[in-house]
Design an enzyme around this catalytic site. Structure first.
Site, PDB file in Angstrom:
ATOM      1  N   HIS A  69      -6.907   2.172  -9.452  1.00  0.00           N
ATOM      2  CA  HIS A  69      -5.713   2.201  -8.790  1.00  0.00           C
ATOM      3  C   HIS A  69      -4.980   3.665  -8.870  1.00  0.00           C
ATOM      4  CE1 HIS A  69      -1.864  -0.033  -7.463  1.00  0.00           C
ATOM      5  NE2 HIS A  69      -1.930   1.334  -7.058  1.00  0.00           N
ATOM      6  N   HIS A  71      -3.301   6.926  -6.367  1.00  0.00           N
ATOM      7  CA  HIS A  71      -3.162   7.519  -4.934  1.00  0.00           C
ATOM      8  C   HIS A  71      -3.209   8.982  -4.783  1.00  0.00           C
ATOM      9  CE1 HIS A  71      -0.787   3.663  -3.872  1.00  0.00           C
ATOM     10  NE2 HIS A  71      -0.715   3.605  -5.129  1.00  0.00           N
ATOM     11  N   ARG A  73      -3.265  10.723  -1.895  1.00  0.00           N
ATOM     12  CA  ARG A  73      -2.441  11.511  -0.753  1.00  0.00           C
ATOM     13  C   ARG A  73      -3.144  12.165   0.388  1.00  0.00           C
ATOM     14  NH1 ARG A  73       0.906   7.773  -2.492  1.00  0.00           N
ATOM     15  NH2 ARG A  73       2.265   8.263  -4.131  1.00  0.00           N
ATOM     16  N   ASP A 163      -1.944  -1.725  -0.651  1.00  0.00           N
ATOM     17  CA  ASP A 163      -0.963  -1.417  -1.959  1.00  0.00           C
ATOM     18  C   ASP A 163       0.130  -0.592  -1.514  1.00  0.00           C
ATOM     19  OD1 ASP A 163      -0.042  -1.319  -4.917  1.00  0.00           O
ATOM     20  OD2 ASP A 163      -0.575   0.792  -4.422  1.00  0.00           O
ATOM     21  N   HIS A 190      -0.661  -5.874  -3.987  1.00  0.00           N
ATOM     22  CA  HIS A 190       0.590  -5.508  -4.557  1.00  0.00           C
ATOM     23  C   HIS A 190       1.561  -6.757  -4.378  1.00  0.00           C
ATOM     24  CE1 HIS A 190       3.951  -2.335  -4.493  1.00  0.00           C
ATOM     25  NE2 HIS A 190       4.339  -3.287  -4.240  1.00  0.00           N
ATOM     26  N   ASN A 289       7.402   1.195  -8.266  1.00  0.00           N
ATOM     27  CA  ASN A 289       7.035  -0.213  -7.871  1.00  0.00           C
ATOM     28  C   ASN A 289       6.008  -0.695  -8.338  1.00  0.00           C
ATOM     29  OD1 ASN A 289       9.331  -0.690  -6.297  1.00  0.00           O
ATOM     30  ND2 ASN A 289       8.376  -0.224  -4.258  1.00  0.00           N
ATOM     31  N   ASP A 316      -1.938   3.691 -11.500  1.00  0.00           N
ATOM     32  CA  ASP A 316      -1.313   3.773 -10.395  1.00  0.00           C
ATOM     33  C   ASP A 316      -0.628   5.286 -10.154  1.00  0.00           C
ATOM     34  OD1 ASP A 316       0.214   3.212  -8.013  1.00  0.00           O
ATOM     35  OD2 ASP A 316       1.756   1.850  -8.918  1.00  0.00           O
ATOM     36  N   HIS A 320       4.464  12.401  -6.089  1.00  0.00           N
ATOM     37  CA  HIS A 320       5.471  12.621  -5.017  1.00  0.00           C
ATOM     38  C   HIS A 320       5.954  14.071  -5.283  1.00  0.00           C
ATOM     39  CE1 HIS A 320       5.595   8.578  -3.361  1.00  0.00           C
ATOM     40  NE2 HIS A 320       5.825   8.127  -4.774  1.00  0.00           N
TER      41      HIS A 320
HETATM   42  O1  DOR Z   1       5.423   3.053  -7.152  1.00  0.00           O
HETATM   43  C1  DOR Z   1       4.602   2.923  -6.549  1.00  0.00           C
HETATM   44  N1  DOR Z   1       4.116   4.054  -5.600  1.00  0.00           N
HETATM   45  N2  DOR Z   1       4.049   1.703  -6.177  1.00  0.00           N
HETATM   46  C2  DOR Z   1       3.204   1.492  -5.214  1.00  0.00           C
HETATM   47  O2  DOR Z   1       2.912   0.377  -5.183  1.00  0.00           O
HETATM   48  C3  DOR Z   1       2.976   2.605  -4.246  1.00  0.00           C
HETATM   49  C4  DOR Z   1       3.119   3.827  -4.739  1.00  0.00           C
HETATM   50  C5  DOR Z   1       3.137   4.985  -3.935  1.00  0.00           C
HETATM   51  O3  DOR Z   1       2.035   5.105  -3.212  1.00  0.00           O
HETATM   52  O4  DOR Z   1       3.876   6.146  -4.295  1.00  0.00           O
HETATM   53 ZN    ZN Z   2       1.456  -0.969  -5.870  1.00  0.00          ZN
END
Ligand code: DOR
Ligand code: ZN
Length: 450
Positions: A69, A71, A73, A163, A190, A289, A316, A320
């Site tokens: 898991h 991301h 981007r 997710d 999720h 989240n 996760d 950002h």
């Molecule tokens: O905190 C989170 N950020 N939870 C998620 O499920 C998605 C993720 C995101 O894509 O930034």
């Molecule tokens: Zn999530």
């Protein structure tokens, strides 16, 4: 359940031989040697000549870590992370395979997007980046995507998830389960009932009340976990629960597993270590989240990971930019980095404390995630004939996580300035060294052999 047939074409194994000298597989026994030939473990023990020798300093050898898991981007937010920077962060964190979520822009809801992610990662050769396909088109929660086309594409998509959002419509989830069953692919949920988290930015409890933040109650997660357990029972397919965060979720998982329901679950390093106490400074880095919860939740999650109720760790990793993080807490985007600190966090909680050993780390950070995602060539035993996907860990490095030396493009690192013990010194993918800590141990550097 039969295994998913194969992995899409992978980057070539390193030709020639590498000898890892003075290393302790799983941190057990006396230091030994591990000989790698053409990307495969050729011998364990004995004296060998090799094209390259790595002196592992008596440190711990683990199967390459697997993160189901993250991301990364790309496509869409390459200003915050790309497949390349995310792969570098992954290699530095000890990972040889990661699964990148579908909430990209455009959403990974078609084979061509999934293929571009996979092929890019294979051209880089730093880490196997498996794209996750979305369950619903555009993550809109209305229409299912073509699981079969993505599963059969060159990306061999084997996991589907919306997710970032919950598949909250029970009928859509039921149909997804029925569809996934025939293809033997995994659905990852999720768990967040959106009607219960409207406007919520923090865990619903004393801290949020004091800080004047809208609360995200545990029941928003637990009601979906319970519902999906029942759907998995009645429609007979696997469901994987992303980032379990509450004591109640642990109880539900225990119940479901006792019934033989094929439910699996992951927990993040941040939910194991941090609580909503961190929100007192209103620092947007700690918005995530599901939200950081309370101490009893972290303790229940730790016990659950120890006894197998929770199957594995997943970061996760959610990069950002500062424009989305260095703002009022309510306006910060949820998510935090994890790839470069996860091993250190997990080793601190479980190994340094004496709760578990390195075998346990191998299980929850490599073997189980590879099993759940049906990767044939990762999370394998350290044994002759197995692919040389390996991680070497200095268990007592004493290092400080520093945003100035991250490989990730983003810097929403909840552990900036934090001191840790264990540190990855080398990561090896199919016999190729994808990361090597700099000699001094202070300023780690990426070394990629081409
Ligand atoms: O905190 C989170 N950020 N939870 C998620 O499920 C998605 C993720 C995101 O894509 O930034
Ligand atoms: Zn999530």
């Amino acid at each position: 359940m039969t295994g998913f047939p194969e992995t899409g074409r992978v980057s070539a194994p390193a030709a020639g031989t590498v000898l890892i000298d003075n290393v302790r597989p799983y941190g057990e026994g006396d230091p030994t040697t591990v000989l790698i030939k053409d990307g495969v473990i050729a011998a364990i023990g004995g004296d060998h000549e090799a094209d390259r020798v790595i002196d592992a300093g008596g440190h711990v050898l683990l199967p390459g870590l697997v993160d189901m898991h993250v991301h990364l981007r790309e496509p869409g937010r390459e200003d915050t992370e790309t497949i390349e920077t995310g792969s570098r962060a992954a290699a530095k964190g000890g990972f040889t395979a990661v699964f990148t979520m579908a909430n990209t822009s455009p959403v990974t809801d078609q084979p061509i997007i999934a293929e571009s992610v996979w092929l890019k990662s294979q051209a880089l050769g730093l880490c196997d980046v498996h794209p996750v396909g979305s369950i619903s088109k555009g993550l809109e929660g209305k229409t299912l995507t073509e699981f079969g086309m993505m599963a059969r594409s060159d990306a061999r998509v084997r996991m589907f998830s919306d997710d970032g959002k919950c598949v909250s419509d029970p009928q859509l989830m039921r149909r997804a389960l029925e569809y996934a069953k025939g293809l033997n692919v995994l659905l990852a949920q999720h768990a967040e009932e959106p009607r219960l988290t409207d406007g919520a930015v923090a865990h619903e409890g004393e801290t949020a009340a004091k800080l004047g933040l809208r609360g995200w109650p545990r029941v928003a997660e637990e009601s979906i976990v319970a519902r999906d357990a029942l759907l998995a029972r009645d429609y007979g397919n696997r469901v994987h629960i992303c980032h379990a965060s509450t004591t109640g979720t642990v109880e539900l998982l225990k119940w479901a597993k006792a019934q033989g329901i094929p439910l699996t679950a992951e927990v993040t390093p941040h939910h194991l270590l941090l609580t909503d106490d961190k929100l007192r400074t209103y620092d947007g880095v700690f918005r995530v989240n599901p939200p950081l919860r309370e101490e009893h939740d972290t303790l229940a999650l730790r016990d659950a990971l120890l006894d197998g109720t929770i199957d594995c760790v997943a970061t996760d990793h959610a990069p950002h930019g500062s424009e989305d993080k260095c703002v009022e807490f309510e306006n910060a985007k949820p998510g935090m980095l994890g790839l470069e600190t996860s091993l250190a966090v997990i080793a601190r909680i479980f190994v340094a404390s004496g709760l578990a050993d390195w075998r346990f780390i191998a299980r929850v950070m490599s073997e189980r995630p590879a099993e759940i995602t049906q990767l044939p060539d990762h999370g394998r035993p350290i044994a002759v004939g197995e692919p040389a996907n390996l991680t070497i860990v200095d268990p007592e490095a004493a290092w400080v996580s520093d945003n100035d030396s991250l490989e990730s493009k983003a810097s929403n690192n909840p552990f900036n300035g934090e001191e840790f013990g264990a540190q990855v010194t080398h990561t090896i993918l199919r016999g190729r060294v994808t990361y090597q800590r700099a000699e001094s141990g202070a300023a780690a550097e990426m070394e990629v052999e081409k």
